[in-house]
Design an enzyme around this catalytic site. Structure first.
Site, mmCIF file in Angstrom:
data_model
loop_
_atom_site.group_PDB
_atom_site.id
_atom_site.type_symbol
_atom_site.label_atom_id
_atom_site.label_comp_id
_atom_site.label_asym_id
_atom_site.label_seq_id
_atom_site.Cartn_x
_atom_site.Cartn_y
_atom_site.Cartn_z
ATOM 1 N N ASN A 318 0.834 -1.197 0.000
ATOM 2 C CA ASN A 318 0.000 0.000 0.000
ATOM 3 C C ASN A 318 0.872 1.251 0.000
ATOM 4 O O ASN A 318 2.077 1.186 0.231
ATOM 5 C CB ASN A 318 -0.906 -0.002 1.236
ATOM 6 N N PHE A 319 0.232 2.372 -0.272
ATOM 7 C CA PHE A 319 0.842 3.697 -0.163
ATOM 8 C C PHE A 319 2.100 3.858 -1.016
ATOM 9 O O PHE A 319 3.068 4.490 -0.582
ATOM 10 C CB PHE A 319 1.140 4.034 1.304
ATOM 11 N N LEU A 320 2.101 3.285 -2.211
ATOM 12 C CA LEU A 320 3.198 3.552 -3.138
ATOM 13 C C LEU A 320 3.005 4.945 -3.704
ATOM 14 O O LEU A 320 2.028 5.222 -4.401
ATOM 15 C CB LEU A 320 3.217 2.511 -4.262
ATOM 16 N N THR A 354 -4.263 -3.281 -4.461
ATOM 17 C CA THR A 354 -5.425 -2.804 -5.210
ATOM 18 C C THR A 354 -5.014 -1.639 -6.095
ATOM 19 O O THR A 354 -4.009 -0.980 -5.854
ATOM 20 C CB THR A 354 -6.551 -2.336 -4.269
ATOM 21 N N LEU A 618 -7.179 -0.657 2.948
ATOM 22 C CA LEU A 618 -7.225 0.749 3.342
ATOM 23 C C LEU A 618 -6.669 1.640 2.235
ATOM 24 O O LEU A 618 -5.785 1.235 1.491
ATOM 25 C CB LEU A 618 -6.423 0.954 4.626
#
Length: 618
Positions: A318-320, A354, A618
């Site tokens: 996440n958060f790339l 995602t 998230l």
């Protein structure tokens, strides 16, 4: 995360063009990476003298950037679910402008990742483009009780209009533009992911590549250009946490026209990135060598994930995020390779992530829905618009929520409830095809620690809101639901307006065959897959969820939220329209790295009857 998305259109707000999401997280748009970034001679790779000047003040309205999978979801146009069938003659008049808006928005965003999937049969339009046209046209109808239509209507009309089959199969965009196939996904073509043209019957369940032996794993970080250096970001250090917060807030999520962007609070990032068992080494940053400025970030957290009948340890990526001034320099693929290397060193060889964009190859796709709680504020901020043939007063009456909840025994969760809530939630999620295996410690962290703490009679640092239903007679916990906060700012409104958004998180109820007799947990109970539940059982579940999540919207409104967002995962499609959630223009694709499985239903079409997705990203 995510999750979504935003209103971003230069056309009449009553006729919104679907936002074209990009993924500055896991999208390879800044990417389409070929060789590693240290190959200076490659087109688009970073080279000497390319380092841009970074403004000290990044709080001003940013330049347009592609929106992300987690873009603040837009509910422009139609926020009320439709009820009547659309005549094909009406669809025919609108279809050209809808499709044209899609391609023009794509061009404005320079986002090739959203082109349709190649390799579909010659008589079927890609699901990606069908869903975008559906979202636009349903939005254009507007109004309470407006019209709606399904993919078959779009497919039929496209064929009647004689649109070339290259477009229908996803091999070309309108006017021959927007081609996107596996050859365009250079980076993903080198990775252990399901190839685009793989037929479902040819998919085998399980890893695509065997686990690597320790000696096969690269021990040193991948090479960066000399202007940059790798760092492990210490999120326990308030200064470094603030750097990540600022990088994400200014660069991670924006719509195409830079109208909205997420506001990531430090409390949210701490909660999302440091769950039980987190690995500090998986909080990876890239800094400018000379100044130390943080210009890129990626994270991973361990997750026990069940894919149908197999449970394995995965990494949730996440958060790339890459600074907008470096978006063309191919830092994203090397970040992905580096976090993959580090997870391999820990013996984890699968991942879940995602994206709002289409990459090779999603296991499912869900759609965003939005329930307006403060419609006047949302309209004033440009988040949505007044439907045609309606007024603000009528819109406010339509979305007015009751003053009080309706379920007896509904209350905020207490620590004594956690064991029963964990047992109920695990049994409820066991009905799904893709779901986390949550330990009691995981449940406590997500639902209890996330509620913040009480200081001098006030709740502070709250990220999640969790409620349970306690049977007034037996005192048993029969239901639970939760939602979390992730606000966004309307940056083109003066003064800037913060949209307080609640996102539906996990919920569970005893109103299913799998959960209606859990006992004390000492004896295993049989699981009935959600698709094996009878129509009568699904009706019982629907009635309960309409009441349960209806009370959730009331509590969210009381807590000061302006909009309640949800995806079509879990059993959400059973209650979304009944509770006046409107179909948004954002989609979220779920991907598995180094794991193959047959496609799962995402709950987008009514014919799906639900979704096999039970994991909330998230």
């Amino acid at each position: 995360m995510a999750e979504s998305t935003l209103p971003s259109s230069s056309v009449d707000p009553a006729q919104p063009a679907p936002a074209v999401p990009d993924l500055s997280e896991l999208s390879v748009d800044e990417s389409s990476p070929a060789p590693p970034p240290n190959n200076d001679g490659d087109e688009g790779a970073y080279g000497d003298g390319d380092l841009p000047e970074f403004s000290e003040d990044e709080s001003s309205a940013p330049t347009p950037a592609p929106s992300s999978s987690r873009a603040p979801p837009s509910s422009r146009g139609k926020v009320v679910p439709g009820k009547k069938k659309i005549p094909l003659s009406n669809l025919k008049k609108k279809l050209g402008s809808a499709a044209g808006a899609i391609t023009s928005t794509k061009a404005a965003a320079k986002d090739k990742e959203n082109a349709p999937e190649a390799g579909k049969s010659s008589d079927a339009m890609s699901d990606e483009m069908l869903d975008k046209i559906m979202a636009q046209f349903n939005a254009e109808q507007g109004g309470e009780g407006g019209a709606s239509f399904q993919r078959v209507d779009v497919q039929k009309m496209m064929e009647q209009l004689g649109v070339n089959k290259q477009y229908l199969t996803g091999k070309e965009g309108l006017m021959g533009k927007g081609t996107k196939d596996m050859a365009s996904h250079k980076f993903w073509a080198t990775q252990p992911v399901t190839k685009l043209n793989t037929a479902p019957e040819d998919l085998r369940e399980g890893p695509l590549e065997p686990n690597k032996q320790p000696e096969e794993i690269r021990q040193e970080p991948y090479d960066l250009h000399k202007d940059f250096k790798w760092v492990t970001v210490d999120l326990k250090n308030p200064g470094e946490l603030k750097e990540v917060q600022e990088l994400l807030s200014h660069n991670y999520v924006e719509d195409v026209q830079a109208t909205f962007r997420f506001d990531y609070a430090a409390d949210f990032l701490e909660w999302a990135l440091m769950p039980p068992g987190y690995v500090a080494d998986w909080h990876i940053g890239i800094r400018v060598a000379n100044t130390g400025k943080l210009v890129a970030f990626i994270s991973g957290v361990p997750l026990d994930l069940r894919v149908r009948n197999v449970t394995k340890r995965f990494t949730e990526i996440n958060f790339l995020c890459v600074h907008k001034k470096l978006r063309s320099k191919r830092l994203a693929p090397i970040l992905i390779k580096e976090v993959t290397r580090r997870t391999h060193l820990r013996g984890i060889f699968q991942a879940i992530y995602t994206a709002g964009v289409f990459l090779p190859t999603p296991v499912t796709r869900c759609q965003y829905y939005h329930r307006s709680l403060n419609p006047k504020k949302l309209v004033d901020a440009g988040f949505t618009s007044i439907p045609r043939n309606s007024t603000m007063a009528r819109m406010m009456r339509h979305y007015k929520v009751p003053e009080t909840t309706t379920i007896p025994g509904l209350r905020e969760i207490e620590k004594k409830d956690l064991k029963a809530v964990g047992r109920l939630l695990r049994a409820f999620l066991a009905r799904m095809d893709l779901a986390p295996l949550l330990s009691n410690k995981d449940v406590e962290y997500a639902l209890w620690n996330g509620r913040g703490k009480d200081v001098n009679g006030k709740r502070v640092e709250q990220v999640t809101w969790t409620y349970v239903v306690e049977d007034p007679e037996t005192k048993a916990i029969t239901d639970m639901f939760s939602f979390y906060t992730l606000p966004s700012t309307a940056v083109k409104v003066k003064p800037h307006t913060v949209i307080n958004a609640a996102y539906l998180y996990y919920y569970a109820t005893t109103a299913t065959p799998s959960t209606n007799n859990l006992g004390d947990g000492s004896v295993a109970t049989p699981v009935t897959h959600w698709q094996s539940e009878t129509p009568e059982e699904r009706k019982v579940l629907k009635d309960r969820l309409v009441t349960l999540i209806g009370d959730a919207t009331i509590l969210a409104h009381q807590a000061g939220f302006d909009v309640f967002n949800a995806l079509t995962l879990q059993d959400n499609s059973l209650f979304l329209e009944d509770l006046k959630f409107g179909r948004g223009d954002g989609f979220l694709h779920y991907y598995l790295y180094n794991y193959s499985t047959k496609p799962m239903l995402g709950g987008i079409d009514a014919a799906d009857g639900g979704s096999g997705v039970g994991v909330v990203m998230l």
